[in-house]
Design an enzyme around this catalytic site. Structure first.
Site, mmCIF file in Angstrom:
data_model
loop_
_atom_site.group_PDB
_atom_site.id
_atom_site.type_symbol
_atom_site.label_atom_id
_atom_site.label_comp_id
_atom_site.label_asym_id
_atom_site.label_seq_id
_atom_site.Cartn_x
_atom_site.Cartn_y
_atom_site.Cartn_z
ATOM 1 N N LEU A 218 0.834 -1.213 0.000
ATOM 2 C CA LEU A 218 0.000 0.000 0.000
ATOM 3 C C LEU A 218 0.862 1.253 0.000
ATOM 4 C CD1 LEU A 218 -2.616 -1.087 2.652
ATOM 5 C CD2 LEU A 218 -3.046 -0.616 0.237
ATOM 6 N N GLY A 219 2.017 1.125 0.633
ATOM 7 C CA GLY A 219 2.865 2.309 0.731
ATOM 8 C C GLY A 219 4.099 1.973 1.532
ATOM 9 N N GLY B 82 7.047 3.675 4.487
ATOM 10 C CA GLY B 82 7.385 4.775 5.399
ATOM 11 C C GLY B 82 8.783 4.495 5.926
ATOM 12 N N LYS B 83 9.121 5.186 7.020
ATOM 13 C CA LYS B 83 10.423 4.919 7.638
ATOM 14 C C LYS B 83 10.445 3.469 8.091
ATOM 15 C CE LYS B 83 10.183 7.936 10.904
ATOM 16 N NZ LYS B 83 9.011 8.785 10.630
ATOM 17 N N HIS C 125 7.475 -1.217 5.079
ATOM 18 C CA HIS C 125 6.375 -1.077 4.113
ATOM 19 C C HIS C 125 5.067 -1.463 4.785
ATOM 20 C CE1 HIS C 125 10.008 -1.613 1.738
ATOM 21 N NE2 HIS C 125 9.381 -1.083 0.692
ATOM 22 N N VAL C 126 3.965 -1.108 4.111
ATOM 23 C CA VAL C 126 2.651 -1.526 4.615
ATOM 24 C C VAL C 126 1.903 -2.226 3.481
ATOM 25 C CG1 VAL C 126 1.567 0.720 4.130
ATOM 26 C CG2 VAL C 126 0.608 -0.780 5.888
ATOM 27 N N ASP D 150 3.099 14.731 15.795
ATOM 28 C CA ASP D 150 3.532 14.604 14.402
ATOM 29 C C ASP D 150 2.329 14.672 13.458
ATOM 30 O OD1 ASP D 150 5.676 12.233 12.617
ATOM 31 O OD2 ASP D 150 5.365 14.383 12.430
HETATM 32 C C1 LIG Z 1 1.577 6.933 7.467
HETATM 33 C C2 LIG Z 1 2.773 6.073 7.138
HETATM 34 C C3 LIG Z 1 2.564 4.703 7.682
HETATM 35 N N1 LIG Z 1 1.405 4.094 7.029
HETATM 36 C C4 LIG Z 1 0.606 3.287 7.749
HETATM 37 O O1 LIG Z 1 0.859 2.975 8.884
HETATM 38 C C5 LIG Z 1 -0.638 2.847 7.066
HETATM 39 C C6 LIG Z 1 -1.662 2.187 7.725
HETATM 40 C C7 LIG Z 1 -2.745 1.935 6.859
HETATM 41 N N2 LIG Z 1 -3.997 1.385 6.922
HETATM 42 N N3 LIG Z 1 -4.591 1.479 5.734
HETATM 43 C C8 LIG Z 1 -3.745 2.079 4.874
HETATM 44 N N4 LIG Z 1 -4.148 2.292 3.576
HETATM 45 C C9 LIG Z 1 -3.341 2.656 2.535
HETATM 46 O O2 LIG Z 1 -2.147 2.864 2.667
HETATM 47 C C10 LIG Z 1 -3.982 2.805 1.190
HETATM 48 C C11 LIG Z 1 -3.265 3.420 0.178
HETATM 49 C C12 LIG Z 1 -3.858 3.586 -1.074
HETATM 50 C C13 LIG Z 1 -5.163 3.157 -1.318
HETATM 51 N N5 LIG Z 1 -5.775 3.368 -2.543
HETATM 52 C C14 LIG Z 1 -4.969 3.803 -3.670
HETATM 53 C C15 LIG Z 1 -5.800 4.666 -4.615
HETATM 54 N N6 LIG Z 1 -7.083 4.018 -4.954
HETATM 55 C C16 LIG Z 1 -7.828 4.802 -5.903
HETATM 56 C C17 LIG Z 1 -7.855 3.778 -3.722
HETATM 57 C C18 LIG Z 1 -7.104 2.851 -2.771
HETATM 58 C C19 LIG Z 1 -5.871 2.535 -0.288
HETATM 59 C C20 LIG Z 1 -5.280 2.366 0.966
HETATM 60 C C21 LIG Z 1 -2.568 2.377 5.564
HETATM 61 S S1 LIG Z 1 -1.032 3.117 5.431
HETATM 62 C C22 LIG Z 1 3.770 3.834 7.532
HETATM 63 C C23 LIG Z 1 4.830 4.084 8.392
HETATM 64 C C24 LIG Z 1 5.967 3.308 8.290
HETATM 65 C C25 LIG Z 1 6.062 2.260 7.356
HETATM 66 C C26 LIG Z 1 4.983 2.017 6.480
HETATM 67 C C27 LIG Z 1 3.837 2.816 6.568
#
Ligand SMILES: CC[C@@H](NC(=O)c1cc2[nH]nc(NC(=O)c3ccc(N4CCN(C)CC4)cc3)c2s1)c1ccccc1
Length: 273
Positions: A16-17, A19-20, A23-24, A133
């Site tokens: 999904l993404g 971060g530091k 990955h998630v 933050d």
């Molecule tokens: C905030 C950063 C933090 N992230 C979390 O904890 C995160 C926790 C968490 N729960 N749900 C998420 N959902 C998504 O990331 C996501 C991204 C794109 C999506 N779409 C793309 C476009 N499409 C049109 C609709 C669906 C849907 C869900 C994330 S990220 C992190 C920190 C360190 C390492 C990894 C991640």
């Protein structure tokens, strides 16, 4: 629910993404079919950055929080090389990507988000937790368009105030930049920065050099561009939150009662466009 989770409890999907430190991924818990977000952090990177205690605090804090605008942390587990956090899945993704796509948000959308964040911060401060933050990168959007505060990596219980700084300075209030004592008023400052960035698309003290950003923050060198048009009520609210003396910043309950919020925020806390 001291369930001991293991990776084989989950069917891991697409990333999904990132971060530091890791990955998630989207994941499905096999027994319940529940969709979650699985945050995978590398122990090696955590160790070399000495942030294990910070991660333990993030887990300890976030696992006990229950609020519609705070991302749930359901549990965690680890193996030889990685730590896994089982998080609520926010189906509409990252707020900062939406802000980049839209350039800036309408007054109604901004006020709705600020009101939700204000309610979440009142809840957090009631539990003696400062997030510290609050910025677009740490905000996610749920399936119904509701805002979720994620990534409690920098949050603390108010009794211990030690911290080290890294990442963008833009959101830090004077007392954190000047390394003096700080308390929960820092989150009110960040909420003011966020309100400005929602409406204008850029944070108020942005500058090319860190040293220039630092100077503008400690001076509270607040300027409102002529474009895009922003109502005087919105500027009034921002000016009452971005105050150098932390004790004089508008308290969160007064933010929720401000005319700009009352007239523009959707009472449901959800922006329906
Ligand atoms: C905030 C950063 C933090 N992230 C979390 O904890 C995160 C926790 C968490 N729960 N749900 C998420 N959902 C998504 O990331 C996501 C991204 C794109 C999506 N779409 C793309 C476009 N499409 C049109 C609709 C669906 C849907 C869900 C994330 S990220 C992190 C920190 C360190 C390492 C990894 C991640």
């Amino acid at each position: 629910e001291e369930k001991r989770w293991v990776l084989s409890d989950f069917e891991v999907g697409k990333p999904l993404g990132r971060g530091k430190f890791g990955h998630v991924y989207v994941a499905r818990e096999k027994r319940s079919n529940q969709i979650v977000a699985l945050k995978v952090l590398f122990k090696s990177q955590l160790k070399q950055s000495q942030v294990e205690h910070q991660l333990r605090r993030e887990v300890e804090i976030q696992s006990h929080l229950r609020h519609p605008n705070i991302l749930r942390l359901y549990g965690y587990f680890y193996d030889q090389t990685r730590v896994y956090l089982i998080l609520e899945y926010a189906a509409k993704g990252e707020l900062y990507k939406e802000l980049t796509r839209c350039k800036h948000f309408s007054e109604r959308r901004s006020a709705t988000y600020i009101a939700s964040l204000g309610r979440a911060l009142i809840y957090l401060h009631g539990k003696h937790v400062i997030h510290r933050d609050i910025k677009p990168e740490n905000l996610l959007i749920g399936a119904q368009g509701e805002l979720k505060i994620a990534d409690f990596g920098w949050s603390v219980h108010t009794f211990n105030r030690r911290r080290t700084m890294c990442g963008t300075l833009d959101y830090l209030p004077p007392e954190m930049v000047e390394k003096t004592e700080h308390d929960y008023h820092v989150d009110i400052w960040s909420l003011g920065i966020l309100c400005y960035e929602f409406l204008y698309g850029v944070p108020p003290f942005e500058a090319k050099e860190h040293s220039e950003t630092y100077r503008r923050i400690v001076k509270v060198d607040l300027k409102f561009p002529l474009k895009p048009f922003v109502s005087p009520a919105a500027k009034d609210l921002i000016s009452q939150m971005l105050v150098k003396n932390s004790a004089h910043r508008l308290p969160l309950h007064k933010v929720l009662e401000h005319p700009w919020i009352v007239q523009n925020a959707d009472p449901s806390g959800v922006y329906r466009g």
